[in-house]
Scaffold this active site. Structure first.
Site, short mmCIF file in Angstrom:
data_model
loop_
_atom_site.label_atom_id
_atom_site.label_comp_id
_atom_site.label_asym_id
_atom_site.label_seq_id
_atom_site.Cartn_x
_atom_site.Cartn_y
_atom_site.Cartn_z
N HIS A 157 0.84 -1.22 0.00
CA HIS A 157 0.00 0.00 0.00
C HIS A 157 0.87 1.27 0.00
CE1 HIS A 157 -3.24 -2.78 1.36
NE2 HIS A 157 -2.25 -3.30 2.08
N SER A 278 14.00 21.99 -16.10
CA SER A 278 12.80 22.78 -16.30
C SER A 278 13.22 24.15 -16.81
CB SER A 278 12.06 22.91 -14.97
OG SER A 278 11.24 24.07 -14.99
N LYS A 284 15.22 21.86 -10.89
CA LYS A 284 14.61 20.59 -11.27
C LYS A 284 15.45 19.73 -12.19
CE LYS A 284 10.49 19.88 -11.60
NZ LYS A 284 9.06 19.71 -11.47
N GLU A 291 9.10 8.55 -17.11
CA GLU A 291 7.75 9.11 -17.30
C GLU A 291 7.22 8.76 -18.69
OE1 GLU A 291 7.11 13.23 -15.15
OE2 GLU A 291 9.10 13.15 -16.03
#
Ligand code: ARG
Length: 459
Positions: A157, A278, A284, A291
């Protein structure tokens, strides 16, 4: 209009837009070398069987080889009005060697020809994909071998559950990818039968030798039913199914890499080559590669559904609908190959932050089960032991302490079965190394599995 091989029956030229709409040349041209390979074997067989003369076969084969060289060199103009790769090559052959080129299509139809081409093409791509799967397995195994003492939190979980070796986590993916490779190898087995000779649908009136052609083209045998031969696309469906499962696995690993490389987890660092920055936030470093692989999983599932829906309810035998099988199949091949190639390199280069993993593993009372197992070994039924440890954890939360930090008197409040030796069981290392049975996370069990994996890879 006269250039179309089937124009004889027609009195009017095809509408320009219909021509473009029905053409497949833009995408099926990628099979050109397989189309030629199949045609060469077919021409040779026709001569062996006395269906055409030996010199005619020589001329045809010479012409086909020249066309192959032309396409390889980029000196071939594909024509939309010639519809597909089969007719483009045949028309060019006749242009090159004259009317004798028209004998190539004896005892053959585009229906069995395309069935052959797709099998030949996918067979080679599958071999390449198996190579990439092997590279990814190697990268996962090497990460396991190189990080044998790294302990991380194991989750259920996505809540800290029990500590595990990072190597154990890598080997979980090794197992998944191994099954993926097994599925791909299985696709290859059922794919590798030769459909040529089915003709349009019913077989051919010529005395062909299908077995000889199969042998020339490296097939294990020939298909047994002409109707099935021209209308079966199971092999493409199996490949798309196996690819969907594979991409599902890669998407899970992607998700973990995305989480792990965030500032909040900080378990791994993906090397700069696999990330981007970024344009507005200078701090970043985005995990673009995982992704994108996670995202591309969607199109591979979509391709499977396209193909299943395409084939649903089609009457036997060939239907033009089936020309639509190529784009989903080709896109799946490209996506899977690209994803595997980039993942193998990215995993090989991934840096592991052992200290951060260990700190995280110590949080969240990850050795609570070990306390429960301890009192069970002293005779308490597991359900009662669960209760005892539940109360211990609540006490820890209220007093902001971790389990190994409790004094023996604090432990004894919950059960007088707990003695001084409890401290031998509640450290991260003790917890991990206690899980020794086959498939467990103990270092010795993981080392056994690494050895086993190494041995099976030598074969
Ligand atoms: N381009 C066609 C396909 O991909 C080849 C077979 C065409 N056969 C036919 N009878 N129109 O399916």
């Amino acid at each position: 209009m006269s250039e179309k091989p089937w124009a004889g029956r027609f009195t009017q030229p095809t509408d320009k837009f219909v021509e473009e709409f029905t053409a497949s040349i833009d995408f099926d041209k990628r099979m050109y070398s397989y189309d030629i390979q199949g045609s060469i074997a077919h021409a040779r067989m026709l001569a062996r069987q006395g269906i055409i003369a030996a010199e005619e076969a020589d001329t045809i084969v010479g012409g086909l080889e020249a066309i192959l060289a032309d396409i390889d060199a980029g000196n071939f103009e594909f024509s939309v009005s010639l519809e597909d790769i089969h007719m483009n090559i045949e028309a060019r052959l006749i242009e090159r060697i004259g009317a004798v080129g028209g004998k190539l299509h004896t005892a053959r139809s585009r229906n069995d020809q395309v069935a052959l081409d797709v099998r030949l093409y996918l067979r080679d791509e599958l071999k390449e994909i198996l190579g990439y799967l092997d590279k990814l397995q190697e990268a996962l195994l090497a990460q396991a071998e190189g990080n044998l003492s790294v302990i991380m939190p194991g989750y259920t979980h996505l809540q800290t559950a029990q500590p595990v070796l990072f190597a154990h986590h890598m080997l979980a993916y090794y197992e998944m990818v191994k099954r993926d490779a097994g599925r791909m190898a299985d696709v290859l087995k059922r794919l590798n039968v030769m459909p040529l000779g089915a003709g349009a649908l019913a077989g051919t009136t010529f005395p062909i030798d299908r077995e000889w052609v199969a042998e020339q083209l490296g097939f294990d045998g020939v298909t047994r039913n002409s109707l099935d031969s021209v209308s079966d696309r199971d092999f493409a469906l199996e490949f798309c199914s196996a690819s969907s499962i594979l991409m599902m696995h890669l998407s899970r690993l992607s998700e973990e890499l995305i989480l792990w490389s965030s500032a909040d987890f900080d378990f791994v660092e993906l090397t700069d080559a696999f990330c981007t920055g970024s344009s507005i936030m200078p701090q970043k470093k985005n995990p673009d590669v995982p992704e994108l692989v996670r995202g591309k999983t969607g199109r591979v599932y979509g391709n499977l559904i396209s193909l299943l829906t395409l084939m649903k309810s089609l009457p036997l035998a060939y239907n033009k609908d089936m020309q639509e099988d190529k784009e989903p199949l080709f896109d799946t091949i490209d996506t899977v190959k690209g994803s595997l190639k980039i993942f193998a390199d990215m995993i090989a280069e991934m840096k592991v932050r052992a200290e951060n993993m260990r700190v995280a593993a110590a949080r969240g009372f990850s050795t609570a089960t070990d306390v429960a197992d301890y009192v069970v070994r002293k005779g308490l039924p597991f359900r009662q032991a669960h209760e005892v440890v539940g109360k211990t954890v609540r006490y820890c939360i209220e007093n902001k302490k971790d389990i190994p930090e409790l004094s023996i008197d604090e432990f004894k409040q919950f059960s007088d079965l707990i003695a001084d030796d409890i401290y031998d069981y509640v450290t991260l290392d003790a917890s991990v190394n206690a899980r020794r049975a086959t498939g467990g996370t103990a270092r010795e069990a993981v080392e056994r599995e690494i050895k086993r994996a190494r041995n099976e890879r030598k074969k």
